[in-house]
Enzyme design. Structure first.
Site, PDB file in Angstrom:
ATOM      1  N   HIS A  35     -10.368   0.710   1.859  1.00 52.96           N
ATOM      2  CA  HIS A  35     -10.270   1.942   2.856  1.00 52.96           C
ATOM      3  C   HIS A  35     -11.495   1.735   3.998  1.00 52.96           C
ATOM      4  CE1 HIS A  35      -8.615   5.803   4.696  1.00 52.96           C
ATOM      5  NE2 HIS A  35      -9.920   5.867   5.246  1.00 52.96           N
ATOM      6  N   ASP A  43       1.491   2.405   3.632  1.00 52.46           N
ATOM      7  CA  ASP A  43       0.767   3.654   3.310  1.00 52.46           C
ATOM      8  C   ASP A  43       1.541   4.948   3.472  1.00 52.46           C
ATOM      9  OD1 ASP A  43      -1.550   5.055   3.023  1.00 52.46           O
ATOM     10  OD2 ASP A  43      -2.346   5.222   5.031  1.00 52.46           O
ATOM     11  N   HIS A  81       0.935  -1.044   0.024  1.00 52.18           N
ATOM     12  CA  HIS A  81      -0.048  -0.092  -0.046  1.00 52.18           C
ATOM     13  C   HIS A  81       0.929   1.195  -0.008  1.00 52.18           C
ATOM     14  CE1 HIS A  81      -3.747   2.090   1.550  1.00 52.18           C
ATOM     15  NE2 HIS A  81      -2.825   3.075   1.480  1.00 52.18           N
ATOM     16  N   LYS A 116      -9.264  -0.320  -5.748  1.00 48.41           N
ATOM     17  CA  LYS A 116      -9.094   0.228  -4.199  1.00 48.41           C
ATOM     18  C   LYS A 116     -10.527   1.002  -4.017  1.00 48.41           C
ATOM     19  CE  LYS A 116      -7.756   1.949  -0.726  1.00 48.41           C
ATOM     20  NZ  LYS A 116      -6.783   2.972  -0.219  1.00 48.41           N
ATOM     21  N   HIS A 150      -4.470  -0.858   5.779  1.00 46.28           N
ATOM     22  CA  HIS A 150      -4.186  -0.165   6.993  1.00 46.28           C
ATOM     23  C   HIS A 150      -4.995  -0.476   8.029  1.00 46.28           C
ATOM     24  CE1 HIS A 150      -6.617   2.611   5.074  1.00 46.28           C
ATOM     25  NE2 HIS A 150      -5.919   3.087   4.260  1.00 46.28           N
ATOM     26  N   HIS A 180       1.670   5.355  -1.540  1.00 49.11           N
ATOM     27  CA  HIS A 180       1.165   6.560  -2.426  1.00 49.11           C
ATOM     28  C   HIS A 180       2.534   7.245  -3.239  1.00 49.11           C
ATOM     29  CE1 HIS A 180      -2.685   6.683  -0.714  1.00 49.11           C
ATOM     30  NE2 HIS A 180      -2.360   6.118   0.287  1.00 49.11           N
TER      31      HIS A 180
END
Ligand code: NCD
Ligand code: ZN
Length: 354
Positions: A137, A248, A14, A100, A175, A16
């Protein structure tokens, strides 16, 4: 006392990476250590179609330093208008490894996410058919639900009904931050897994709020009480294949973090492996680190583990990391774990291109 440990090269399930100058500035922090990463699609505008994912994949590959090897594993951002055929074409071609799900309004750049879950049922059916995992999420967004309860309420109100309706759907709780998340992931059967971040193993909500507000510890889902941090630690070091690393790592420049309405996100890519070795040693579980960072994730995603190796060495002096990464899109502050890790992570030479 263990002072050296060699493990399979880790992956980040995970991550970004952003785009443009930020992408160029922060990608080397990941590709220096991780073989692969599941790339979050919450750009502005989001990565919604196969064509979007192809273009983003090309931009990421162009930003990989020449002496690093790294494979971005792409995802699509699920919207109420996602076309199941386009999604299947992206999966069949090998381009995307997951989809996602952001509940609309849950976190950074989630405005295009899902409001009405019945609208995504046809897409979820297709994903269940073709075995494509859904990364979730897991927070409700209702204003009447306290932010510290949003994960637990999501499990009851959204995740359990969704999984009952789509029994073959493979789901990754992204997460997780609570004991509720750990307990739910444990009992979920072979179609359910959970990622855990580095920072949620290290900070609790006091670290954010007691003795002055610490914007660099603010992320979503927000860190919870100490009992939850301890439950996450127990899960991560248990060796159970339901749990694996998803950092994350979510860079925002300091202007966007240090302001009256600061962004959620903690940048951990560069020091994650050093921090994790420290945490696993504290838990007397260094022998479980490889499962968490390098084996359980590929197993769930039906991919081979990396063939390269990473060696972690405990040195006499603490490992020094930059306090900030300077990028063309501003300075990004590196996560400060509040301890000095003496663990230093390096790849064996054969992982590099030259
Ligand atoms: C992420 C981001 O900045 O994109 N922020 C965060 O706090 N984790 C979004 C997310 O994963 O929720
Ligand atoms: Zn994220």
């Amino acid at each position: 006392m263990t002072t050296q440990l060699t493990i399979r090269r880790p992956d980040d399930w995970h991550l970004h990476l952003r785009d443009g100058e930020m992408l160029k500035g922060i990608l080397p922090s990941t590709s220096a250590h991780f073989g692969r990463a599941i790339i979050m699609p919450n750009l502005v505008p989001p990565v919604v179609t196969k064509a979007d994912a192809e273009a983003y994949h090309d931009r990421i590959r162009a930003a990989i330093p020449a002496d690093h090897t790294f494979e971005p594993l792409m995802t699509l951002y699920l919207t109420e208008d996602t076309n199941p055929d386009d999604l299947q074409a992206a999966a069949d071609s090998g381009l995307i490894k997951a989809v996602k799900l952001y509940p609309a309004g849950a976190t950074t750049n989630s405005q295009s996410g899902v409001r009405n879950f019945s609208k995504i049922a046809p897409v979820l059916e297709r994903m269940a058919e073709i075995g494509l995992p859904l990364c979730v999420h897991g927070e409700v967004t209702d204003s009447d639900v306290d932010i510290f309860d949003r994960e637990a309420v999501f499990i009851d109100r959204v995740l359990e009904p969704l999984r009952n309706h789509h029994k073959d759907l493979r789901v990754i709780m992204e997460h997780i931050t609570t004991k509720d998340g750990v307990d739910y992931a444990k009992q979920g059967g072979e179609n359910l897994a959970a990622t855990i971040t580095t920072h949620h193993l290290i900070i609790n909500r006091n670290d954010i709020l007691a003795g002055g507000i610490k914007p660099h510890f603010y992320c979503l889902p927000v860190a919870k009480r100490e009992e939850h941090r301890l439950a996450l630690r127990a899960a991560a070091v248990s060796g159970s294949d339901r749990f694996f690393l998803g950092t994350d790592s979510a860079p925002h420049n300091d202007d966007n973090k240090l302001c009256a309405c600061g962004c959620a996100g903690i940048f951990t890519a560069i020091n994650t492996m050093s921090c994790l070795a420290h945490v696993f040693e504290e838990e007397a579980a260094l022998d479980k680190l490889e499962a968490f960072t390098s084996l359980n994730g590929p197993k769930f995603y039906n991919l081979p583990a990396n063939s390269e190796r990473m060696t972690l060495i405990k040195r006499d002096k603490p490992t020094i990391f930059p306090k900030q990464i300077i990028t063309g899109a501003g300075n990004v502050t590196v996560f400060d774990p509040g301890f000095k890790s003496h663990w230093d992570a390096t790849l064996t030479a054969d992982c590099r291109n030259n």
